[in-house]
Design an enzyme around this catalytic site. Sequence first.
Site, PDB file in Angstrom:
ATOM      1  N   ASP A  44       0.825  -1.211   0.000  1.00 19.40           N
ATOM      2  CA  ASP A  44       0.000   0.000   0.000  1.00 19.40           C
ATOM      3  C   ASP A  44       0.860   1.263   0.000  1.00 19.40           C
ATOM      4  OD1 ASP A  44       0.770  -0.186   2.627  1.00 19.40           O
ATOM      5  OD2 ASP A  44      -1.260  -0.346   3.452  1.00 19.40           O
ATOM      6  N   SER A  45       2.195   1.090   0.001  1.00 13.81           N
ATOM      7  CA  SER A  45       3.082   2.236  -0.250  1.00 13.81           C
ATOM      8  C   SER A  45       2.793   2.822  -1.629  1.00 13.81           C
ATOM      9  CB  SER A  45       4.559   1.824  -0.160  1.00 13.81           C
ATOM     10  OG  SER A  45       4.834   0.767  -1.067  1.00 13.81           O
ATOM     11  N   ASP A  83      -1.241  -6.093  -0.558  1.00 11.43           N
ATOM     12  CA  ASP A  83      -1.581  -5.569   0.775  1.00 11.43           C
ATOM     13  C   ASP A  83      -3.088  -5.413   0.944  1.00 11.43           C
ATOM     14  OD1 ASP A  83       0.727  -5.322   2.233  1.00 11.43           O
ATOM     15  OD2 ASP A  83       1.010  -3.182   1.843  1.00 11.43           O
ATOM     16  N   LYS A 113      -1.129  -9.519   2.336  1.00  9.78           N
ATOM     17  CA  LYS A 113      -0.352  -9.122   3.516  1.00  9.78           C
ATOM     18  C   LYS A 113      -1.215  -8.228   4.382  1.00  9.78           C
ATOM     19  CE  LYS A 113       3.290  -6.090   3.310  1.00  9.78           C
ATOM     20  NZ  LYS A 113       2.787  -4.968   4.141  1.00  9.78           N
ATOM     21  N   GLU A 115      -1.150  -5.939   8.336  1.00  9.57           N
ATOM     22  CA  GLU A 115      -0.287  -5.381   9.383  1.00  9.57           C
ATOM     23  C   GLU A 115      -0.831  -5.699  10.770  1.00  9.57           C
ATOM     24  OE1 GLU A 115       0.328  -1.178   8.799  1.00  9.57           O
ATOM     25  OE2 GLU A 115       1.064  -1.452   6.758  1.00  9.57           O
ATOM     26  N   GLU A 182       9.564  -4.603   9.864  1.00 10.53           N
ATOM     27  CA  GLU A 182       9.938  -3.278   9.340  1.00 10.53           C
ATOM     28  C   GLU A 182      10.532  -2.392  10.427  1.00 10.53           C
ATOM     29  OE1 GLU A 182       7.111  -1.325   6.793  1.00 10.53           O
ATOM     30  OE2 GLU A 182       8.247   0.555   6.797  1.00 10.53           O
TER      31      GLU A 182
END
Length: 259
Positions: A44-45, A83, A113, A115, A182
Site C-alpha cells: 500500500d506504499s 496488501d 499481507k 499489518e 519493518e
Amino acid sequence: MAVSVRQLGQWKGQGRAIAAVTAWDWLWARLVDRAGADVILVGDSLGMVALGHRTTLPLTLDDMVHHGAAVVRGVENALVVVDLPFLSYQESPAQALRSAGRILKETGAAAVKLEGGYPEMAETVARLVRAGIPVMGHVGLTPQAVHQVGYRQQGTTPEAGEKIYQEAIALAAAGAFAVVLEHVPTELAARVTGAIAVPTIGIGAGAACDGQVLVTADLLGLTDQVPPFAKRYESLGDRAIAAVGQYVEEVRSRQFPSP
Ligand code: KIV
C-alpha cells in the site's frame, strides 16, 4: 516455474535469501519480474509512490484490486502478494475474509499481507489460512498506524521489542507463510528469525532476516525522500527528468523530429 509460498519456506531451510520488491502497475511489475525478484509486493506504499497520497491510509480495497490485477498481468515468475488496505480487515475476521477473497479472486495474486500481530490479528490470519488464503504478516513499523507510531524505529525498548517478538510468534503460529519485520533493531530481527519456522522479510531490520524487501521507487531513486535504511541503486528520477527535458528542448528547437 512461478515462485510459491511453499518455496519460500524451503528457501529458509536452505539459507537461500529471498529478494522482494514492490510494484504498483503492469509496467513496473514486468521490469522487476524480469530482474529476477522472488516476491513482488503490491504494497500500500503505492498510495504514496504512485498516487501521491501522504500516507497509506486513503487507499481503498478497489484501489488495491485495480493495481494488484495490473501487477499480476505483468508477472511470469515471482510470487505476487497484495496488501490489504487500512480498515479492510481490522473490523473482524469475517471482514478480512471478504476483502482477502476479493483480492485473490479479482487480481489473480497468490497471497495477501496485513499489518499487526496483536491477538485479534493472529485470529484473523488463522481464519484466512483456514479458507485457503496465504497470508504474509507485517510487524514493527506498521505504516497504517502512522498516526500512533510515526515512521520511527520500533521495538527499541525491551518491552516494545518483546511485544514485537510475541506478535511475530503469534502470526507464525496462526499460519502466516512469512512475516515482514519493518524498521526494528537488528538483534530483535535476528531473534525472531531464529524463533519462527517461516521466513522473515526485513526492511530496515538488518542482515539476519531470511529475505529483504525494498520499495522499488526508493531503490531506483524515483522518490524525493528515502527512508534511512533504504539503499538507492540508481538515480532514475534524475535520468528521466534529463531525458524528457532533452526531448522538450529538441521539440522547441525543432531538432525533433528529424526531416
Ligand atoms: O507497502 C509496502 O510497500 C510495504 C513494504 C514496505 C513492506 O508494506
